[in-house]
Design an enzyme around this catalytic site. Structure first.
Site, PDB file in Angstrom:
ATOM      1  N   GLY A  30      43.483  49.658  52.351  1.00 34.63           N
ATOM      2  CA  GLY A  30      42.385  49.027  51.605  1.00 34.63           C
ATOM      3  C   GLY A  30      41.533  48.163  52.527  1.00 34.63           C
ATOM      4  N   ARG A  90      48.895  76.520  48.373  1.00 37.51           N
ATOM      5  CA  ARG A  90      48.134  77.573  47.679  1.00 37.51           C
ATOM      6  C   ARG A  90      48.296  77.489  46.157  1.00 37.51           C
ATOM      7  NH1 ARG A  90      49.203  81.697  51.667  1.00 37.51           N
ATOM      8  NH2 ARG A  90      47.416  81.724  53.060  1.00 37.51           N
ATOM      9  N   ASP A 125      50.810  46.830  56.255  1.00 32.07           N
ATOM     10  CA  ASP A 125      52.133  47.306  56.682  1.00 32.07           C
ATOM     11  C   ASP A 125      52.173  48.822  56.870  1.00 32.07           C
ATOM     12  OD1 ASP A 125      51.917  47.477  53.852  1.00 32.07           O
ATOM     13  OD2 ASP A 125      54.088  47.721  53.700  1.00 32.07           O
ATOM     14  N   THR A 171      45.033  42.333  55.510  1.00 32.99           N
ATOM     15  CA  THR A 171      45.221  42.616  54.083  1.00 32.99           C
ATOM     16  C   THR A 171      44.828  41.387  53.285  1.00 32.99           C
ATOM     17  OG1 THR A 171      46.886  42.667  52.328  1.00 32.99           O
ATOM     18  CG2 THR A 171      47.732  42.348  54.507  1.00 32.99           C
ATOM     19  N   ILE A 172      44.129  41.625  52.195  1.00 35.26           N
ATOM     20  CA  ILE A 172      43.794  40.483  51.337  1.00 35.26           C
ATOM     21  C   ILE A 172      45.067  39.940  50.691  1.00 35.26           C
ATOM     22  CG2 ILE A 172      41.447  41.295  50.876  1.00 35.26           C
ATOM     23  CD1 ILE A 172      42.444  41.925  47.973  1.00 35.26           C
ATOM     24  N   ASP A 173      46.107  40.780  50.600  1.00 35.16           N
ATOM     25  CA  ASP A 173      47.336  40.361  49.910  1.00 35.16           C
ATOM     26  C   ASP A 173      48.170  39.363  50.719  1.00 35.16           C
ATOM     27  OD1 ASP A 173      46.629  42.077  47.920  1.00 35.16           O
ATOM     28  OD2 ASP A 173      48.160  43.580  48.319  1.00 35.16           O
ATOM     29  N   ASP A 226      50.549  39.924  52.860  1.00 37.14           N
ATOM     30  CA  ASP A 226      51.978  40.220  52.712  1.00 37.14           C
ATOM     31  C   ASP A 226      52.647  40.690  54.003  1.00 37.14           C
ATOM     32  OD1 ASP A 226      50.809  42.697  52.864  1.00 37.14           O
ATOM     33  OD2 ASP A 226      51.526  43.422  50.932  1.00 37.14           O
ATOM     34  N   ARG A 283      39.597  29.160  24.077  1.00 36.71           N
ATOM     35  CA  ARG A 283      40.303  30.432  24.270  1.00 36.71           C
ATOM     36  C   ARG A 283      41.362  30.360  25.370  1.00 36.71           C
ATOM     37  NH1 ARG A 283      34.885  34.165  24.233  1.00 36.71           N
ATOM     38  NH2 ARG A 283      34.959  34.710  22.029  1.00 36.71           N
ATOM     39  N   ARG A 343      49.865  43.628  44.821  1.00 36.94           N
ATOM     40  CA  ARG A 343      50.716  44.689  44.288  1.00 36.94           C
ATOM     41  C   ARG A 343      52.175  44.245  44.207  1.00 36.94           C
ATOM     42  NH1 ARG A 343      48.593  50.068  46.178  1.00 36.94           N
ATOM     43  NH2 ARG A 343      48.811  49.125  48.235  1.00 36.94           N
ATOM     44  N   ARG A 403      41.189  36.355  25.969  1.00 35.82           N
ATOM     45  CA  ARG A 403      40.373  37.354  26.681  1.00 35.82           C
ATOM     46  C   ARG A 403      40.988  37.631  28.048  1.00 35.82           C
ATOM     47  NH1 ARG A 403      38.496  37.635  22.353  1.00 35.82           N
ATOM     48  NH2 ARG A 403      36.310  37.452  21.679  1.00 35.82           N
ATOM     49  N   LEU A 455      36.603  43.354  43.347  1.00 37.83           N
ATOM     50  CA  LEU A 455      35.630  42.308  43.729  1.00 37.83           C
ATOM     51  C   LEU A 455      36.220  41.429  44.834  1.00 37.83           C
ATOM     52  CD1 LEU A 455      34.346  41.204  40.204  1.00 37.83           C
ATOM     53  CD2 LEU A 455      33.010  42.316  42.013  1.00 37.83           C
TER      54      LEU A 455
END
Ligand code: F6P
Length: 385
Positions: free
Chosen positions: A33, A111, A142, A164-166, A168, A201, A210, A303, A310
């Site tokens: 990603g 095939r 990774d 990685t934005i994560d 990790d 709300r 993830r 909500r 993003l």
């Protein structure tokens, strides 16, 4: 002076570096990603390489530029100074990327229409050599760094750069891309406070992550969220509902719940949207599910907002630009010093090298007793425990 500028980052936990290989041309690849800062690393590599008289060439779309014979992959991109001049601030990657192109488990259609994984590692190495690429800078998470390690084991000089934005990856204080993702998530959650209060709300915000909860924890804490749910701590929905009811009862009639996409209820499993051969599973849906469950259990209007991709877009923050450039420069210095099979990493007091094998051994998860999570508990944030 020249010696200091050219010095490779210090190595940790490995024997002294081997003799430098002769390098004329470096390949650069971006895999998995995308993350803000990828282009800054590319610039760091290209600008540092030219001082050594080395050419740089980008492999498009992970390794597909060399493995995919169709026009889609579009081969190699020669990278000169002009190509990388204005790109430090740009999100995405000028090389393109893919999270479905592991050369050692490459998805191939039979095939009969069935997809299977094929090992194309040797074929890739042959194509890298035929393209005149003497060494590789592999920028990725990774999965991509695992591929980088295998190529290094096959004899190609390779240095990895942790992306990685994560956040990790082990053995680096941080990956580039994380700060940009957290900053944007924080800004979005800040905005939800006002509308949540106006309508009384419960607002559930799903962020990427993830298998780890770094983005949820850091953005939730920074934006004064009331509940933060992460994959490392299975949540008890009754406890979350009780925390929200208590908030409303004490005269604060709104709540912000930040949930990582990989979070799961006690005794449950994370929600998988899609599984495909040669790809990591695609998660999603926990925000909607949580909002529905909390509406039922609390009786409050609820909500859900999904920040999703993003978080991967937009300009990198100053912090990410700087570490990305430093990582790019350090990767070239490492190759010049004869290093291979290592990853540049951020650690005190600066950028250092760690063996790729150590960096990919396991994911860096949020430690349930770490000081950040303890701070969340001390601030009264509900973690669903
Ligand atoms: O970059 C990692 C990540 O952000 C994960 O948190 C997320 O699950 C994944 O990417 C989604 O990737 P894509 O939708 O591009 O397959």
């Amino acid at each position: 002076m020249a010696q200091v500028r050219n010095a490779a980052p210090a190595r940790t936990g490995t024997p002294p570096a081997p003799k430098p290989a002769t390098i004329r041309r470096i390949g650069i690849t971006t895999g998995g990603g995308d993350a803000p800062g990828l282009n800054a690393v590319i610039r760091g590599v290209v600008m540092s390489a030219r001082h050594r008289g080395w050419e740089c060439v980008g492999i498009r779309n992970g390794y597909d530029g060399l493995l995919d014979p169709t026009q889609r992959a579009r081969g190699l991109l020669k990278l000169d100074v002009d190509q990388v001049r204005p790109i430090t601030k740009l999100g995405g990657t000028i090389l393109g990327t893919t999270n479905a192109g592991n050369p050692f488990a490459y998805p191939c259609r039979q095939r009969n229409g069935e997809w299977v994984e094929r090992d194309r590692g040797e074929e890739l190495l042959g194509r890298i050599r035929r393209a005149g690429i003497d060494a590789l800078v592999a920028i990725g998470g990774d999965g991509s760094l695992g591929i980088a390690k295998r190529l290094a084991d096959m004899g190609l000089p390779v240095v990895g750069v942790p992306k990685t934005i994560d956040n990790d990856l082990e053995h680096t204080a941080v990956t580039f891309g994380f700060d940009s993702a957290v900053s944007f998530a924080t800004e979005c959650i800040d905005r939800l406070h006002a509308t949540a209060l106006s309508h009384r709300r419960v607002m559930v915000v799903e962020v990427m992550g993830r298998y780890v909860g770094w983005i949820a924890l850091h953005s939730g804490l920074s934006s004064d969220a009331h509940v933060i749910l992460i994959p490392e701590i299975d949540y008890d929905i009754e406890k979350v509902a009780a925390a929200i009811r208590a908030r409303y009862a004490s005269g604060h009639p709104y709540a912000i719940v930040v949930v990582a996409e990989g979070a799961k209820p006690k005794g449950g499993a994370h929600l998988v949207r899609e599984r495909r051969v040669g790809r990591a599973e695609r998660l999603g849906g926990i925000g909607e599910q949580l909002a529905a469950d909390l509406a039922t259990l609390t009786g409050e209007e609820t909500r859900a907002t999904v920040l999703g991709h993003l978080l991967r877009g937009g300009h990198p923050t100053t912090f990410d630009r700087l570490i990305a450039l430093r990582f790019g420069g350090a990767a070239v210095r490492a190759l010049a010093a004869g290093e291979s099979g290592v990853m540049v990493s951020l650690g005190a007091p600066g950028v250092r090298l760690v063996p790729l094998a150590r960096a990919i051994r396991r994911l860096k998860r949020v430690p349930p007793l770490g000081d950040t999570i303890c701070t969340a508990r001390d601030l009264g944030i509900c973690l669903g425990e």
